[in-house]
Design a protein around this motif. Structure first.
Motif, mmCIF file in Angstrom:
data_model
loop_
_atom_site.group_PDB
_atom_site.id
_atom_site.type_symbol
_atom_site.label_atom_id
_atom_site.label_comp_id
_atom_site.label_asym_id
_atom_site.label_seq_id
_atom_site.Cartn_x
_atom_site.Cartn_y
_atom_site.Cartn_z
ATOM 1 N N THR A 21 -2.787 3.125 3.185
ATOM 2 C CA THR A 21 -3.435 3.224 1.871
ATOM 3 C C THR A 21 -2.917 2.125 0.948
ATOM 4 O O THR A 21 -3.672 1.600 0.129
ATOM 5 N N ALA A 22 -1.654 1.745 1.094
ATOM 6 C CA ALA A 22 -1.116 0.634 0.301
ATOM 7 C C ALA A 22 -1.765 -0.679 0.710
ATOM 8 O O ALA A 22 -1.976 -1.570 -0.126
ATOM 9 N N LEU A 23 -2.102 -0.807 1.985
ATOM 10 C CA LEU A 23 -2.796 -2.004 2.456
ATOM 11 C C LEU A 23 -4.177 -2.108 1.807
ATOM 12 O O LEU A 23 -4.606 -3.193 1.407
ATOM 13 N N LEU A 24 -4.857 -0.967 1.671
ATOM 14 C CA LEU A 24 -6.127 -0.939 0.942
ATOM 15 C C LEU A 24 -5.902 -1.392 -0.498
ATOM 16 O O LEU A 24 -6.612 -2.254 -1.013
ATOM 17 N N GLY A 25 -4.887 -0.823 -1.145
ATOM 18 C CA GLY A 25 -4.576 -1.191 -2.521
ATOM 19 C C GLY A 25 -4.184 -2.651 -2.648
ATOM 20 O O GLY A 25 -4.589 -3.344 -3.587
ATOM 21 N N ALA A 26 -3.399 -3.144 -1.695
ATOM 22 C CA ALA A 26 -2.984 -4.550 -1.729
ATOM 23 C C ALA A 26 -4.180 -5.474 -1.567
ATOM 24 O O ALA A 26 -4.254 -6.523 -2.221
ATOM 25 N N SER A 27 -5.118 -5.084 -0.724
ATOM 26 C CA SER A 27 -6.328 -5.896 -0.538
ATOM 27 C C SER A 27 -7.137 -5.953 -1.826
ATOM 28 O O SER A 27 -7.601 -7.016 -2.238
ATOM 29 N N ILE A 28 -7.316 -4.795 -2.450
ATOM 30 C CA ILE A 28 -8.038 -4.747 -3.730
ATOM 31 C C ILE A 28 -7.282 -5.562 -4.771
ATOM 32 O O ILE A 28 -7.877 -6.363 -5.508
ATOM 33 N N ASN A 29 -5.981 -5.385 -4.844
ATOM 34 C CA ASN A 29 -5.120 -6.097 -5.786
ATOM 35 C C ASN A 29 -5.244 -7.600 -5.584
ATOM 36 O O ASN A 29 -5.464 -8.355 -6.528
ATOM 37 N N PHE A 30 -5.112 -8.036 -4.349
ATOM 38 C CA PHE A 30 -5.114 -9.450 -4.017
ATOM 39 C C PHE A 30 -6.462 -10.105 -4.330
ATOM 40 O O PHE A 30 -6.525 -11.144 -4.987
#
Length: 154
Positions: A21-30
């Protein structure tokens, strides 16, 4: 000499699910940071990217990472989630900012600015990942009893 016991299967599963889920958030963030960079300076674009990701990842984090879909405490968890997210936001923004100014710019002056900013942003995201994980694990999706004691005093 005492050995450290291996982590429990549930703890490993929680960490791996949180990582996804953090990877999803990191992708959105990035991706959103790159978008916001067209309109704002680096620091502000990192901030806006982080806020966008925080808003969009509350439900997946609650439901999948910490298996807290049916707690009935969504309001309290949202408040705690935002408090932890604000702390981790400071970690990310200042981690990225100081990495850019004190590491990437001095050590890699000939590297294109976009790459220095991207690398610095990734460092800040890694720092905030750890702050978020431990904050959410230890506070957000765990009953601490503070709210119940507060309600009893009323």
């Amino acid at each position: 000499m005492r050995s450290i016991p291996p982590p429990k299967r549930q703890e490993v599963r929680t960490f791996l699910t949180y990582f996804l889920t953090a990877l999803l958030g990191a992708s959105i963030n990035f991706i959103s940071r790159i978008f916001y960079r067209n309109f704002f300076d680096f620091d502000t674009s990192v901030l806006c990217g982080y806020l966008t990701a925080t808003i969009l990842t509350f439900i997946p984090t609650k439901r999948y990472a910490f298996a807290a879909a049916e707690t009935g405490n969504t309001g309290r968890e949202a408040v705690k989630f935002l408090l932890i997210a604000l702390l981790a936001l400071l970690v990310q923004v200042y981690g990225a900012k100081y990495t850019l100014h004190y590491v990437a710019n001095p050590l890699l002056p000939r590297t294109p600015q976009l790459w220095r900013e991207t690398g610095s942003h990734v460092v800040g995201m890694g720092m905030s990942f750890m702050a978020n994980y431990f904050g959410h694990k230890l506070l957000t999706f765990r009953s601490t009893g503070v709210y119940d004691r507060f309600r009893q005093r009323r």
